[in-house]
Design a protein around this motif. Structure first.
Motif, short mmCIF file in Angstrom:
data_model
loop_
_atom_site.label_atom_id
_atom_site.label_comp_id
_atom_site.label_asym_id
_atom_site.label_seq_id
_atom_site.Cartn_x
_atom_site.Cartn_y
_atom_site.Cartn_z
N LEU A 87 0.66 27.38 -0.87
CA LEU A 87 1.73 28.19 -0.29
C LEU A 87 1.81 28.03 1.22
O LEU A 87 2.91 27.85 1.78
CB LEU A 87 1.51 29.67 -0.66
N TYR A 88 0.67 28.08 1.91
CA TYR A 88 0.68 28.14 3.38
C TYR A 88 0.29 26.84 4.07
O TYR A 88 0.43 26.72 5.29
CB TYR A 88 -0.26 29.26 3.85
N VAL A 89 -0.19 25.86 3.31
CA VAL A 89 -0.55 24.56 3.91
C VAL A 89 0.30 23.44 3.32
O VAL A 89 0.96 22.70 4.04
CB VAL A 89 -2.05 24.26 3.73
N ALA A 90 0.27 23.31 1.98
CA ALA A 90 0.96 22.19 1.34
C ALA A 90 2.48 22.30 1.48
O ALA A 90 3.16 21.30 1.71
CB ALA A 90 0.57 22.11 -0.13
N THR A 91 3.03 23.51 1.35
CA THR A 91 4.49 23.66 1.46
C THR A 91 5.01 23.34 2.85
O THR A 91 5.98 22.58 2.98
CB THR A 91 4.90 25.08 1.03
N PRO A 92 4.41 23.88 3.93
CA PRO A 92 4.86 23.47 5.28
C PRO A 92 4.65 21.97 5.52
O PRO A 92 5.47 21.34 6.19
CB PRO A 92 3.97 24.31 6.22
N LEU A 93 3.56 21.41 4.98
CA LEU A 93 3.32 19.97 5.14
C LEU A 93 4.41 19.17 4.44
O LEU A 93 4.88 18.14 4.95
CB LEU A 93 1.95 19.60 4.58
N ALA B 276 7.50 20.12 4.01
CA ALA B 276 8.69 20.21 4.86
C ALA B 276 8.57 19.27 6.06
O ALA B 276 9.54 18.62 6.46
CB ALA B 276 8.89 21.65 5.33
N LEU B 277 7.36 19.18 6.61
CA LEU B 277 7.13 18.31 7.77
C LEU B 277 7.34 16.84 7.40
O LEU B 277 7.87 16.06 8.20
CB LEU B 277 5.71 18.52 8.30
N LEU B 278 6.93 16.48 6.18
CA LEU B 278 7.08 15.09 5.72
C LEU B 278 8.43 14.85 5.05
O LEU B 278 8.65 13.78 4.47
CB LEU B 278 5.95 14.74 4.75
N ASN B 279 9.28 15.87 5.09
CA ASN B 279 10.65 15.73 4.58
C ASN B 279 10.68 15.47 3.07
O ASN B 279 11.47 14.66 2.58
CB ASN B 279 11.39 14.61 5.32
N VAL B 280 9.80 16.17 2.36
CA VAL B 280 9.82 16.08 0.90
C VAL B 280 11.00 16.89 0.40
O VAL B 280 11.05 18.11 0.56
CB VAL B 280 8.51 16.62 0.28
N LEU C 46 8.32 19.08 -5.20
CA LEU C 46 7.48 19.93 -4.36
C LEU C 46 6.22 20.34 -5.12
O LEU C 46 5.13 20.38 -4.53
CB LEU C 46 8.26 21.17 -3.92
N LYS C 47 6.33 20.65 -6.40
CA LYS C 47 5.17 21.02 -7.20
C LYS C 47 4.18 19.86 -7.25
O LYS C 47 2.96 20.05 -7.10
CB LYS C 47 5.59 21.42 -8.61
N PHE D 3 3.86 17.45 -5.06
CA PHE D 3 3.29 17.26 -3.73
C PHE D 3 2.20 18.29 -3.47
O PHE D 3 1.15 17.97 -2.91
CB PHE D 3 4.38 17.36 -2.67
N ARG D 4 2.46 19.53 -3.84
CA ARG D 4 1.46 20.59 -3.63
C ARG D 4 0.16 20.27 -4.36
O ARG D 4 -0.94 20.39 -3.80
CB ARG D 4 2.00 21.92 -4.12
N GLU D 5 0.28 19.88 -5.63
CA GLU D 5 -0.92 19.58 -6.41
C GLU D 5 -1.69 18.40 -5.82
O GLU D 5 -2.92 18.44 -5.71
CB GLU D 5 -0.54 19.28 -7.86
N ALA D 6 -0.97 17.35 -5.43
CA ALA D 6 -1.63 16.19 -4.85
C ALA D 6 -2.31 16.56 -3.54
O ALA D 6 -3.42 16.08 -3.24
CB ALA D 6 -0.61 15.07 -4.63
N SER D 7 -1.69 17.41 -2.74
CA SER D 7 -2.27 17.83 -1.46
C SER D 7 -3.57 18.59 -1.68
O SER D 7 -4.55 18.39 -0.95
CB SER D 7 -1.28 18.72 -0.69
N TRP D 8 -3.58 19.48 -2.67
CA TRP D 8 -4.78 20.25 -2.96
C TRP D 8 -5.92 19.34 -3.41
O TRP D 8 -7.06 19.44 -2.93
CB TRP D 8 -4.48 21.29 -4.03
N ARG D 9 -5.63 18.44 -4.34
CA ARG D 9 -6.68 17.55 -4.83
C ARG D 9 -7.15 16.59 -3.74
O ARG D 9 -8.35 16.30 -3.63
CB ARG D 9 -6.18 16.78 -6.06
N PHE D 10 -6.21 16.10 -2.92
CA PHE D 10 -6.60 15.21 -1.81
C PHE D 10 -7.58 15.93 -0.89
O PHE D 10 -8.61 15.36 -0.49
CB PHE D 10 -5.36 14.79 -1.03
N THR D 11 -7.26 17.16 -0.53
CA THR D 11 -8.12 17.91 0.39
C THR D 11 -9.51 18.12 -0.19
O THR D 11 -10.52 17.90 0.49
CB THR D 11 -7.47 19.27 0.72
N PHE D 12 -9.56 18.51 -1.47
CA PHE D 12 -10.88 18.74 -2.07
C PHE D 12 -11.67 17.45 -2.17
O PHE D 12 -12.85 17.40 -1.79
CB PHE D 12 -10.77 19.37 -3.45
N TYR D 13 -11.06 16.39 -2.72
CA TYR D 13 -11.79 15.15 -2.95
C TYR D 13 -12.29 14.54 -1.63
O TYR D 13 -13.40 13.99 -1.59
CB TYR D 13 -10.92 14.13 -3.68
#
Length: 380
Positions: free
Chosen positions: A58-64, A66-70, A130-131, A133-143
């Motif tokens: 909600l607060y990291v992946a979604t703004p990211l 928007a920044l990357l123009n998804v 967007l969904k 992108f959010r999931e990929a962002s979360w997994r990228f961060t953890f991995y």
């Protein structure tokens, strides 16, 4: 009855080499050993991961995003139709020709309109960009964090460089806090993936993903029970080494950064092949299959652990096949796509062109809307 089952389950001969008992692994003289009860914490930690993931998306992946123009594609929704909706929910999402004709008579629509309704309805159920992108962002961060942490845990250990030392003194091998937390966090994360798999983006390898998560949870848990901790840390770090690359490639894919996505994907493919099809079978599996027999006779735990490793290896071969297919598309000039994805269907009938507007009639349509010609539009 329950006590009998409990005693059989924790029978030393299942988990430990001959002539060893659980008493040999009791904490003493400042040395701490892995215990099954340690893993109780992983279930509440898994729930904590799901909460952290919600706020991260909600607060990291979604703004990211928007920044990357998804950007989301506008999808034409299927108009309300109780007859077709009932068939869609109860009988199938892709009716056969005979069923289309029957539904046409029941709904008063033409066969082409029925097919178009089902096409739109299927697209409605597909996850949004967007969904994904959010999931990929979360997994990228953890991995990425897990890989860095895993290397920090094992890089200074002698068995990282000499795998025979993995079994030196086994199973009387004490654990240290960094190994404990590495195990707990990795296992909690995979529990959280299993808990959320029903609501996450479903791909063609959905069943294989479930098998992978279950096999991974069993492997991590068993390796902790049987004190295969040194081998377990090596295996977990090896897996994390390529996963964050794949998730970052997906993120740039959804953002439309074609060249960046393709370049990262090639790096990922190379790392995946080297780690999963070379290092894992010829170094790690050799370490877990051959070296233990030099120290003690094979026992149930030995066979069980290596059988589960074999299941993971078969999954790696399956995914390597999909990766090589995508790499072939890249080399031959085609867009790199995730072979596991369910592609969104397009509409190109004259009726759909009219809906999209006269200015779009001379251009190809995707879901009733003109496709941009910048080649940035890709599926997961």
């Amino acid at each position: 009855m329950l006590q009998t089952l409990y005693d059989y389950f924790w029978w030393e001969r299942l988990w430990l080499p001959v002539n060893l008992t659980w008493a040999d692994l009791e904490d003493r003289d400042g040395r701490v050993y892995a215990k099954a009860s340690d893993l109780y914490i992983t279930l509440p930690l898994a729930l904590l991961f799901l909460i952290v993931r919600y706020f991260f998306e909600l607060y990291v992946a979604t703004p990211l995003a928007a920044l990357l123009n998804v950007k989301e594609k506008t999808r034409l929704r299927a108009p309300p139709n109780p007859t077709l909706e009932h068939f869609y929910l109860t009988s199938g999402k892709q009716p056969k020709q005979a069923e289309v004709e029957l539904l046409s008579r029941q709904s008063g629509l033409s066969g082409r309109q029925v097919e178009r309704w089902f096409r739109r309805r299927r697209n409605q159920d597909r996850p949004s960009l967007l969904k994904k992108f959010r999931e990929a962002s979360w997994r990228f961060t953890f991995y990425l964090i897990a890989f860095i942490a895993g290397m920090a845990v094992i890089v200074d250990k002698p068995w990282f460089y000499d795998m025979k030392k993995v079994w030196e003194g086994y199973p009387i091998q004490s654990t240290i806090p960094s190994q404990y937390w590495y195990y707990m966090i990795e296992l909690s994360f995979y529990w959280s993936l299993l808990f959320s798999i029903a609501s996450d983006v479903k791909r063609k390898d959905f069943k294989e993903q479930i098998i992978h998560h279950v096999a991974t949870i069993i492997l991590i848990s068993f390796s902790w029970f049987a004190n295969y901790v040194r081998a377990g840390t090596l295996i977990m770090a090896l897996h994390d080494s390529s996963d964050y690359l794949l998730e970052s490639a997906k993120m740039f894919n959804y953002a439309g950064w074609k060249n960046t996505c393709n370049n990262i994907f090639i790096v990922f493919a190379v790392v995946f092949i080297i780690t999963r099809l070379v290092i894992l079978p010829f170094w790690i599996l050799h370490c877990t299959v051959v070296y233990p027999l030099e120290l003690y006779p094979a026992f149930f735990g030995y066979y069980f652990f290596n059988c589960m490793m074999g299941v993971l290896q078969l999954l790696h071969i399956f995914w390597a096949y999909l990766i090589l297919r995508m790499a072939h598309k890249f080399v031959t000039g085609k867009l790199v796509e995730d072979e596991r994805s369910d592609r969104e269907e397009t509409e190109s009938s004259e009726g759909e062109e009219a809906v999209a507007g006269g200015g779009a009639k001379s251009r190809p349509l995707a879901n009733g809307h003109p496709v941009l010609s910048n080649n940035h539009r890709k599926n997961d």
